[in-house]
Scaffold this active site. Structure first.
Site, PDB file in Angstrom:
ATOM      1  N   ASP A   3      -6.404  23.370  -8.281  1.00 24.56           N
ATOM      2  CA  ASP A   3      -6.589  22.315  -9.275  1.00 24.56           C
ATOM      3  C   ASP A   3      -5.888  22.796 -10.541  1.00 24.56           C
ATOM      4  OD1 ASP A   3      -7.421  20.575 -11.271  1.00 24.56           O
ATOM      5  OD2 ASP A   3      -9.406  20.286 -10.392  1.00 24.56           O
ATOM      6  N   LYS A  46      -6.163  13.058 -17.064  1.00 25.52           N
ATOM      7  CA  LYS A  46      -6.186  13.914 -18.244  1.00 25.52           C
ATOM      8  C   LYS A  46      -4.835  13.909 -18.960  1.00 25.52           C
ATOM      9  CE  LYS A  46     -10.286  15.303 -16.654  1.00 25.52           C
ATOM     10  NZ  LYS A  46     -11.014  14.559 -15.614  1.00 25.52           N
ATOM     11  N   ARG A  91       0.815  -1.209   0.000  1.00 25.41           N
ATOM     12  CA  ARG A  91       0.000   0.000   0.000  1.00 25.41           C
ATOM     13  C   ARG A  91       0.852   1.265   0.000  1.00 25.41           C
ATOM     14  NH1 ARG A  91      -2.947  -1.322   4.021  1.00 25.41           N
ATOM     15  NH2 ARG A  91      -2.004   0.058   5.578  1.00 25.41           N
ATOM     16  N   TYR A 105     -14.555  22.858 -10.729  1.00 26.37           N
ATOM     17  CA  TYR A 105     -15.039  21.558 -11.201  1.00 26.37           C
ATOM     18  C   TYR A 105     -16.216  21.118 -10.337  1.00 26.37           C
ATOM     19  CZ  TYR A 105     -14.280  16.496 -12.270  1.00 26.37           C
ATOM     20  OH  TYR A 105     -14.387  15.183 -12.642  1.00 26.37           O
TER      21      TYR A 105
END
Length: 408
Positions: free
Chosen positions: A192, A217, A66, A120
């Site tokens: 962002d 993206k 992890r 967003y």
């Protein structure tokens, strides 16, 4: 020659750093790319090694799956090298997971969070949904109204979430000044930075405290993975890392390898997308069917001056507003496009078109944006994500779709 961190350090130009970042010899060995390490369990030579590694929590030190392995560490290292001023980067299973992970690190019950009104939509709904369950108050603000923004701060304000340009409507804002005010008020600024990436806007160098991206993206670049990231200075990076591990966030090594592969061509793709988008934006600005082109890279468009002052690059994402017409007309335009897919996301190699109606995702900012004294501006817009197709072909496709828009 094996490329090293020093070979592609801060003294080299961006495109060179993109190619070499994260390719440490201890992670790649004799090959170009770090191998894909698929492992949930890390083994130790003896109990002393187990105890020794357990004392540290850092990339590059095996402990448990992890916490990652060389594949994920190489991606984090590469992203950190691309963000001047960052001490480290945390990766998350999606862009929204990155937003949630960052905000859940910064705010606690009773705190106030400020969110740019043109952020967003999942960022907005996180403020009005998830965080309200934890007793956090969210206040939305117009990022262009500096005085109004400053007046919203109170003794409980802990963080500010910014986005530039704004989602869908593409407004620019004075990011350095907004970040300066937040710091002066004792709040952490979060940006962002998916649209420009660190290649187009060095967030931390401009005063932002945490820079996050949807790696889904541009970094992925091929529409085949979901991932997010957050980069920050030493103290905030440590806090982000701790909270991400508490939440169990982990990224598949296969996806990390895909993101690393996409990263290597990021500079080239962003340059091509931006050039094509600007050519198409100029074409649309001359069309009588179009009332306004919302592309900060376009001279004369809203926010162009701020973009020119603070940004060194852009991307292929922008919007435009039709001059009159109905929602059905707008949809007919989108349906008539043959080279543009219809779908969410962006930043892949393919072009996309999406009908937009930001009014329902605004609290204090008007839609449509002002356009001088033009009374014909209507509310029907389209967001275009320009990919790597030939821009002349995309222009021809848009031209024929505009003819379909005119057919009532």
């Amino acid at each position: 020659m094996i490329l090293s961190e020093s070979t592609h350090g801060k003294h080299t130009r961006t495109a060179t750093r993109v190619v070499g970042a994260g390719r440490r010899k201890e992670w790649t060995g004799p090959v170009v790319n770090p191998p894909v390490w698929r492992a949930s369990t890390h083994l130790y030579e003896d109990t002393a090694a187990l105890a020794r590694n357990g004392q540290y929590n850092e990339d590059g030190r095996f402990f448990y799956g992890r916490r990652g392995s060389p594949t994920q560490w190489a991606l984090c290292d590469a992203l950190t090298q691309l963000e001047p001023g960052a001490a480290g980067t945390v990766i998350y299973p999606s862009g929204v997971a990155a937003i949630a992970g960052v905000l859940l690190t910064l705010v606690k019950p009773g705190d106030v969070l400020l969110i740019s009104d043109n952020a967003y939509d999942p960022s907005r709904t996180m403020g009005t949904g998830l965080l309200t369950d934890f007793g956090v108050e969210t206040r939305f603000f117009d990022p262009r109204d500096i005085e109004g923004y400053a007046a919203l701060f109170c003794e409980r304000t802990r963080a500010v979430l910014l986005e530039a340009p704004g989602s869908l409507s593409m407004e620019m804002c004075d990011l350095p000044e907004l970040a300066r005010i937040a710091r002066a008020k004792g709040a952490v600024s979060v940006l962002d930075n998916t649209w420009a990436s660190p290649l187009g806007f060095a967030a931390l160098e401009h005063g932002i405290d945490i820079s996050l991206m949807a790696l889904t993206k541009h970094v992925g670049g091929h529409s085949d993975l979901m991932m997010g990231s957050a980069s920050a200075g030493p103290e905030l990076y440590a806090a982000l890392r701790k909270r991400a591990q508490q939440l169990g966030n982990v990224v598949s090594p296969d996806d990390a390898a895909l993101a690393l592969r996409g990263l290597r061509t990021l500079a080239l793709r962003l340059r091509q997308e931006s050039e094509s988008a600007l050519k198409i934006a100029r074409f649309l600005a001359e069309r009588p069917e179009v009332a306004q082109v919302l592309c900060p890279m376009l001279p004369g468009a809203p926010g162009h001056e701020l973009w020119s002052r603070d940004f060194t690059g852009g991307c292929g994402l922008f919007s435009f507003i039709f001059r009159g017409g109905s929602a059905a007309d707008r949809d007919r335009f989108v349906d008539a496009l043959s080279l543009f897919g219809i779908g969410f996301s962006w930043g892949g190699y393919e072009s996309l078109a999406l009908p937009i109606q930001p009014k329902g995702a605004r609290s204090v900012m008007p839609w449509p944006p002002a356009s001088g004294n033009d009374p014909a501006v209507d509310r029907h817009g389209v967001r275009l994500a320009i990919g790597l197709e030939d821009p002349e072909d995309l222009i021809a496709d848009i031209a024929q779709a505009l003819e379909a828009w005119k057919r009532a």
